[in-house]
Design an enzyme around this catalytic site. Sequence first.
Site, PDB file in Angstrom:
ATOM      1  N   ASP A   1      88.119 -26.384  66.287  1.00 58.89           N
ATOM      2  CA  ASP A   1      88.443 -26.590  67.699  1.00 58.89           C
ATOM      3  C   ASP A   1      88.940 -28.012  67.926  1.00 58.89           C
ATOM      4  O   ASP A   1      88.706 -28.613  68.973  1.00 58.89           O
ATOM      5  CB  ASP A   1      87.244 -26.291  68.594  1.00 58.89           C
TER       6      ASP A   1
ATOM      7  N   LYS B   1      93.599 -14.477  71.593  1.00 56.30           N
ATOM      8  CA  LYS B   1      92.519 -15.354  72.072  1.00 56.30           C
ATOM      9  C   LYS B   1      92.206 -15.058  73.525  1.00 56.30           C
ATOM     10  O   LYS B   1      93.102 -15.014  74.369  1.00 56.30           O
ATOM     11  CB  LYS B   1      92.939 -16.825  71.917  1.00 56.30           C
TER      12      LYS B   1
ATOM     13  N   HIS C   1      83.483 -21.280  68.171  1.00 58.80           N
ATOM     14  CA  HIS C   1      82.728 -22.534  68.379  1.00 58.80           C
ATOM     15  C   HIS C   1      81.342 -22.318  68.983  1.00 58.80           C
ATOM     16  O   HIS C   1      81.027 -22.818  70.062  1.00 58.80           O
ATOM     17  CB  HIS C   1      83.531 -23.536  69.201  1.00 58.80           C
TER      18      HIS C   1
ATOM     19  N   HIS D   1      94.027 -26.784  67.767  1.00 59.18           N
ATOM     20  CA  HIS D   1      94.999 -26.950  68.855  1.00 59.18           C
ATOM     21  C   HIS D   1      96.065 -27.951  68.409  1.00 59.18           C
ATOM     22  O   HIS D   1      95.733 -29.096  68.084  1.00 59.18           O
ATOM     23  CB  HIS D   1      94.303 -27.460  70.121  1.00 59.18           C
TER      24      HIS D   1
ATOM     25  N   HIS E   1      86.441 -17.097  73.397  1.00 61.64           N
ATOM     26  CA  HIS E   1      85.771 -18.302  73.886  1.00 61.64           C
ATOM     27  C   HIS E   1      84.536 -17.801  74.623  1.00 61.64           C
ATOM     28  O   HIS E   1      84.623 -17.257  75.721  1.00 61.64           O
ATOM     29  CB  HIS E   1      86.687 -19.094  74.819  1.00 61.64           C
TER      30      HIS E   1
ATOM     31  N   HIS F   1      90.517 -22.568  63.705  1.00 66.30           N
ATOM     32  CA  HIS F   1      90.617 -22.805  65.161  1.00 66.30           C
ATOM     33  C   HIS F   1      91.122 -24.225  65.365  1.00 66.30           C
ATOM     34  O   HIS F   1      90.365 -25.193  65.232  1.00 66.30           O
ATOM     35  CB  HIS F   1      89.251 -22.629  65.834  1.00 66.30           C
TER      36      HIS F   1
END
Length: 358
Positions: free
Chosen positions: A246, A99, A176, A18, A136, A16
């Site tokens: 994350d 996602k 997460h 970004h 999420h 995970h």
Amino acid sequence: MSAPTEVLVESPADFHVHLRQGELSEIVTPHVRKGGFDLAYVMPNLKPPITKTEQAVAYGESLKAIDSGVDYLMTLYLSPDLTPEEVRKAKQAGIVGVKSYPRGVTTNSDGGIESYEVYYPVFEEMQKCDLVLNLHGEIPSDAASNTCVLNAEDAFLPHLKKLHEAFPKLRIVLEHATTRAAVDMVKSLGDTVACTITAHHLAMTVDDWAGQSWHYCKPVAKYPSDRQALQEVVHQGHPKFFLGSDSAPHLAHTKSVATPTQPCAAGVYTSPILLPLLAHILESFGALDRLQGFVSDYGRAFYRQPAGANARRIILGRVKGIRVEDTWPLGGDCVVPFWAGKEIGWEISDAKSLELMS
């Protein structure tokens, strides 16, 4: 028994991360490898979000152009644009997952979902094609239902259970996790449900982000007992729980400044120090021997991603007095990582290609 001075980790994978876009992507994408990782499961919440196969493929190629030494696993953003036909197209193109973001709960989630039932035909096709659903796991804050950032994750868990019951063969990852209830829920469900845990949630509680914008992320860190539950499941070496950092970079001015009408950005940036940081944190609660499973074996097994050509054998060496580099400049601004200025007990001392060693 004396504490080890070296730790060996093979083919670390971050499930995970970004990596943003534009100039910021140019800065942060190489930090995946700098932090010790050779696989990145890339989030699709860009502007605009990655909702089509062609967009995901093009985004993956742009990341490879920045740093080809990482295996990028690409995802789509769950939205009305995603149809069963698009799922089949994504599978053929090598897209790995989809996602889901609840509307408005985190960065670039304004196009997130409000109801799952409308997507059941999509989930059915994902189950057939064996794409992973990444959740999420929060619901939006709502004063009428007494929902806020501290209980939004636990309020989401019935949705996770319902989705698993409706699609028992669909691989689902609760992203997460931050609470004991989330850990217990994932343990109670079948083998097609897994869970990622971040480095920062293993380290922080609510006291660390209340009034401290640099530690503010979604979902927020919770109570000490919740952090203990995360640490315990990592210490157990439970194979359903593995790393998804994350890692979420933001320009410094968006993290350090809030106004009466605009909060600071939500996100903690760990990529450039990730593997040494995890060694430091896991050692703090007696789980250093679980590092290999947590950062590589369990996640790769769930995602069916054996070590590829980019996989490395990383040697971490114990150090003293080393402080985390605090900034990476970008124009007139910068990106600041988690743990900036603090001492860390490990560093990458060597990294070799597994392919060349075999």
